[in-house]
Motif scaffolding. Sequence first.
Motif, PDB file in Angstrom:
ATOM      1  N   SER A 177      41.369  36.668  51.618  1.00  0.00           N
ATOM      2  CA  SER A 177      41.376  35.213  51.766  1.00  0.00           C
ATOM      3  C   SER A 177      40.761  34.818  53.099  1.00  0.00           C
ATOM      4  O   SER A 177      41.075  35.406  54.126  1.00  0.00           O
ATOM      5  CB  SER A 177      42.810  34.692  51.708  1.00  0.00           C
ATOM      6  OG  SER A 177      43.358  35.025  50.469  1.00  0.00           O
ATOM      7  N   GLY A 178      39.874  33.846  53.063  1.00  0.00           N
ATOM      8  CA  GLY A 178      39.282  33.358  54.289  1.00  0.00           C
ATOM      9  C   GLY A 178      38.116  34.181  54.774  1.00  0.00           C
ATOM     10  O   GLY A 178      37.627  33.991  55.878  1.00  0.00           O
ATOM     11  N   LYS A 234      34.021  34.231  51.000  1.00  0.00           N
ATOM     12  CA  LYS A 234      33.374  34.500  49.702  1.00  0.00           C
ATOM     13  C   LYS A 234      33.304  33.256  48.820  1.00  0.00           C
ATOM     14  O   LYS A 234      32.265  32.997  48.206  1.00  0.00           O
ATOM     15  CB  LYS A 234      34.070  35.671  48.984  1.00  0.00           C
ATOM     16  CG  LYS A 234      35.572  35.520  48.813  1.00  0.00           C
ATOM     17  CD  LYS A 234      36.192  36.874  48.479  1.00  0.00           C
ATOM     18  CE  LYS A 234      37.599  36.709  47.932  1.00  0.00           C
ATOM     19  NZ  LYS A 234      38.531  35.995  48.854  1.00  0.00           N
ATOM     20  N   SER A 235      34.367  32.470  48.787  1.00  0.00           N
ATOM     21  CA  SER A 235      34.321  31.245  47.980  1.00  0.00           C
ATOM     22  C   SER A 235      33.367  30.221  48.585  1.00  0.00           C
ATOM     23  O   SER A 235      32.675  29.507  47.860  1.00  0.00           O
ATOM     24  CB  SER A 235      35.710  30.621  47.876  1.00  0.00           C
ATOM     25  OG  SER A 235      36.517  31.409  47.049  1.00  0.00           O
ATOM     26  N   VAL A 236      33.349  30.166  49.910  1.00  0.00           N
ATOM     27  CA  VAL A 236      32.451  29.217  50.576  1.00  0.00           C
ATOM     28  C   VAL A 236      31.003  29.582  50.278  1.00  0.00           C
ATOM     29  O   VAL A 236      30.160  28.706  50.046  1.00  0.00           O
ATOM     30  CB  VAL A 236      32.716  29.202  52.102  1.00  0.00           C
ATOM     31  CG1 VAL A 236      31.704  28.323  52.808  1.00  0.00           C
ATOM     32  CG2 VAL A 236      34.121  28.717  52.380  1.00  0.00           C
ATOM     33  N   GLN A 238      30.303  28.196  46.934  1.00  0.00           N
ATOM     34  CA  GLN A 238      30.164  26.739  46.967  1.00  0.00           C
ATOM     35  C   GLN A 238      28.836  26.330  47.590  1.00  0.00           C
ATOM     36  O   GLN A 238      28.214  25.356  47.168  1.00  0.00           O
ATOM     37  CB  GLN A 238      31.321  26.121  47.744  1.00  0.00           C
ATOM     38  CG  GLN A 238      32.617  26.135  46.950  1.00  0.00           C
ATOM     39  CD  GLN A 238      33.826  25.772  47.814  1.00  0.00           C
ATOM     40  OE1 GLN A 238      33.681  25.254  48.914  1.00  0.00           O
ATOM     41  NE2 GLN A 238      35.012  26.054  47.308  1.00  0.00           N
ATOM     42  N   ASP A 276      34.496  32.534  40.377  1.00  0.00           N
ATOM     43  CA  ASP A 276      35.292  32.573  41.604  1.00  0.00           C
ATOM     44  C   ASP A 276      36.729  32.962  41.258  1.00  0.00           C
ATOM     45  O   ASP A 276      37.501  32.131  40.808  1.00  0.00           O
ATOM     46  CB  ASP A 276      35.243  31.203  42.285  1.00  0.00           C
ATOM     47  CG  ASP A 276      35.846  31.241  43.676  1.00  0.00           C
ATOM     48  OD1 ASP A 276      36.376  32.302  44.056  1.00  0.00           O
ATOM     49  OD2 ASP A 276      35.786  30.216  44.378  1.00  0.00           O
ATOM     50  N   GLU A 277      37.050  34.210  41.466  1.00  0.00           N
ATOM     51  CA  GLU A 277      38.370  34.743  41.141  1.00  0.00           C
ATOM     52  C   GLU A 277      38.808  34.353  39.726  1.00  0.00           C
ATOM     53  O   GLU A 277      39.859  33.724  39.553  1.00  0.00           O
ATOM     54  CB  GLU A 277      39.409  34.247  42.155  1.00  0.00           C
ATOM     55  CG  GLU A 277      38.933  34.446  43.583  1.00  0.00           C
ATOM     56  CD  GLU A 277      39.990  35.050  44.475  1.00  0.00           C
ATOM     57  OE1 GLU A 277      41.008  35.524  43.952  1.00  0.00           O
ATOM     58  OE2 GLU A 277      39.776  35.070  45.690  1.00  0.00           O
ATOM     59  N   HIS A 324      39.251  39.271  45.264  1.00  0.00           N
ATOM     60  CA  HIS A 324      39.869  40.070  46.314  1.00  0.00           C
ATOM     61  C   HIS A 324      40.529  41.296  45.698  1.00  0.00           C
ATOM     62  O   HIS A 324      41.222  42.044  46.369  1.00  0.00           O
ATOM     63  CB  HIS A 324      40.878  39.236  47.099  1.00  0.00           C
ATOM     64  CG  HIS A 324      42.017  38.737  46.262  1.00  0.00           C
ATOM     65  ND1 HIS A 324      42.204  37.408  46.004  1.00  0.00           N
ATOM     66  CD2 HIS A 324      42.978  39.384  45.605  1.00  0.00           C
ATOM     67  CE1 HIS A 324      43.251  37.266  45.220  1.00  0.00           C
ATOM     68  NE2 HIS A 324      43.738  38.451  44.955  1.00  0.00           N
ATOM     69  N   ASP A 325      40.297  41.469  44.392  1.00  0.00           N
ATOM     70  CA  ASP A 325      41.007  42.522  43.681  1.00  0.00           C
ATOM     71  C   ASP A 325      40.070  43.694  43.421  1.00  0.00           C
ATOM     72  O   ASP A 325      39.163  43.624  42.595  1.00  0.00           O
ATOM     73  CB  ASP A 325      41.521  41.940  42.358  1.00  0.00           C
ATOM     74  CG  ASP A 325      42.485  42.875  41.661  1.00  0.00           C
ATOM     75  OD1 ASP A 325      42.390  44.097  41.908  1.00  0.00           O
ATOM     76  OD2 ASP A 325      43.317  42.391  40.883  1.00  0.00           O
TER      77      ASP A 325
END
Lengths: 313, 350
Positions: free
Chosen positions: B62-63, B66-68, B71, B199-200, B233-234
């Motif tokens: 988290s943080g 990766k999501s950013v 986006q 995304d996840e 993250h898995d």
Amino acid sequence: MPDPSSKTVMPSQDASAAALTLGASSESKSLGKPRSLWSDAWHDLRRNPTFVISALLILFLILVAVFPSLFTSTDPKRCDLIMGNNGRAPGHPFGFDRQGCDVYARVIYGARASVTVGILVTSGVVLIGGFIGAIAGFYGGAAGSLLSRLTDMFFAIPILLFAIVFLSGFPFRNIWTVVAAIMLVGWPSVARIMRGSVISVKESDFVTAARALGASDMRILARHILPNAIAPVIVVATISLGLFIVLEATLSYLGIGLPGSTVSWGGDINDAQASLRTAPHVLLYPSVALSITVLAFMLLGDAVRDALDPKLR
Amino acid sequence: MSQDTINTTADNRPHDGDPNAPVLEVENLHVEFRTRDGVAKAVTGVTFDLLPGETLAILGESGSGKSVTAQAIMGILDTPPGFVTQGSVRFRGVDIQALPEKERRRYRGEKIAMIFQDALSSLNPVYSVGYQIGEMFRVHRGASRADAKTKAIELMDRVHIPAARQRVNDYPHQFSGGMRQRIMIAIALSLDPDIIIADEPTTALDVTVQAQVMQLLADLQAESKMGLILITHDLGVVADVADKISVMYAGRLIEQARSLDLYSNPAHPYTERLLAAIPRVDMKGQELYTIKGIPPNLTDIPAGCAFHPRCPYAQSICSEKTPPLEVVPGDRRSACHFWKEVLDGSLQIR
């Protein structure tokens, strides 16, 4: 970023979602048709006695307002001074007022003014306040702040005071001036609620998803945010409708609302005051009619709120 | 995003013809969030390619940014506070960041589609799922309601939702988590995009459903030759499906390799420690391994290698010099000063 703490949040969300799905799917099977948020609310509402009673009352009121002649054949403006302040008589169940007019007929005909003002003001307030609130919430930033401050400025103006000043400045009085006066200062509460509601919906994942799938700003606002943000506005609008009717009556009572030629409960209450001691019934009937109307709208608002947001219960 | 910082030197001609040219090239992407507490550097110099039909996993906690990154590729960063300050995102050679918003919108959904983590909250509760799948056809293709609905049923069949015809008018809350995620996949698939960014996609699902959804994605990808970017993250989720894995830490790519290589022999201490932290059945009863410390605050990333405060092999150079993402033999990359030593396992834990 959807990932922070997702590990810890997800299981509980998933569990509640699963429970929800279970309940919903068994429910939908028994009913045999899918249920949207709105049909769900309607489903709740039909079973709520408060809603049924208030809705019937309001339907009745609207009927009275539209077709008063169905309920009385007496002309509310044909008065006989000889009958002034007389009690009930055959064909005149509520007696006569000071001018000798039939109180029952005046109560029936007075509904139109109240209901018209209430509905017009509420529609106007929802349109103005809803638009300003939605734009302020959706765009935020400088434009949003500007609109919010504008809303705050209008919110700070006491409605009654403004309406008195506004109406005294007009050379003529009719239903439209009263509607305009209340509307001009009535919209900020709706705007605030709409803004807050839009801001909270704007953060939803489905808005991000819609954006990621190529929806335009206007489509996102109109199709994805508004239908999800409108519920609190509907609740406030319904409850406010009662308040606007009171406001109209207050203004008419003060003699600056509707002109004397329009039959209205507020005006009649004002007239009845002069002979309160000798003929209290003249005051009683329009007051009771007013109270019941306001109560009906408030109850309806409460019922709608319960149906749309069960968390508030 | 400000116009002047966009890479204007990028070759903006679409490269036609070559079927093996990358569909997506992300180059030196920088994203920062300008918050009241300072500037958070969420993504720093991320570079990767995606070939047609390839699955790239972006792995990170988290943080890690990766999501950013996802986006920013989609152009759906919240601006402000998020800004793309540098770098380019090229779709078949076209720098999509340089396009005006109206044209760019056409890429979303049509060329690049996205699947989100929490399908329940990503679906609009007031519309039926059929309406929401069909919306893609109405908005992008101008289809009629009836046509859109027919297409929606086809798509629901394609993602194996049972009794699609009966369920097309149901609302999101009437579906189970796995079915909802299938609906999200159906929406993403609807216009046959060249790339899907997930995304996840399985984080909110339980393990068996996770496997089904991953299998579905893999099958659909095999059918349509689309590129898939899988953000997760898995470590377990990506092992079977990903061709390539990029590992992110504190906004940087720190390792990139083919899945098998990465799992068998990591070239970065962070990846190595992550793999060591996977619980193993044969270690039952023993304390689970964790990487000491916490990921850095993105407004205050440590100097040098961002991982050095937590790295068991850290030496003085690690806090002084930021290691570049170096090419490592075997078509892989690592951002560690000591990748050679990490690879052959000759480093001593402090």
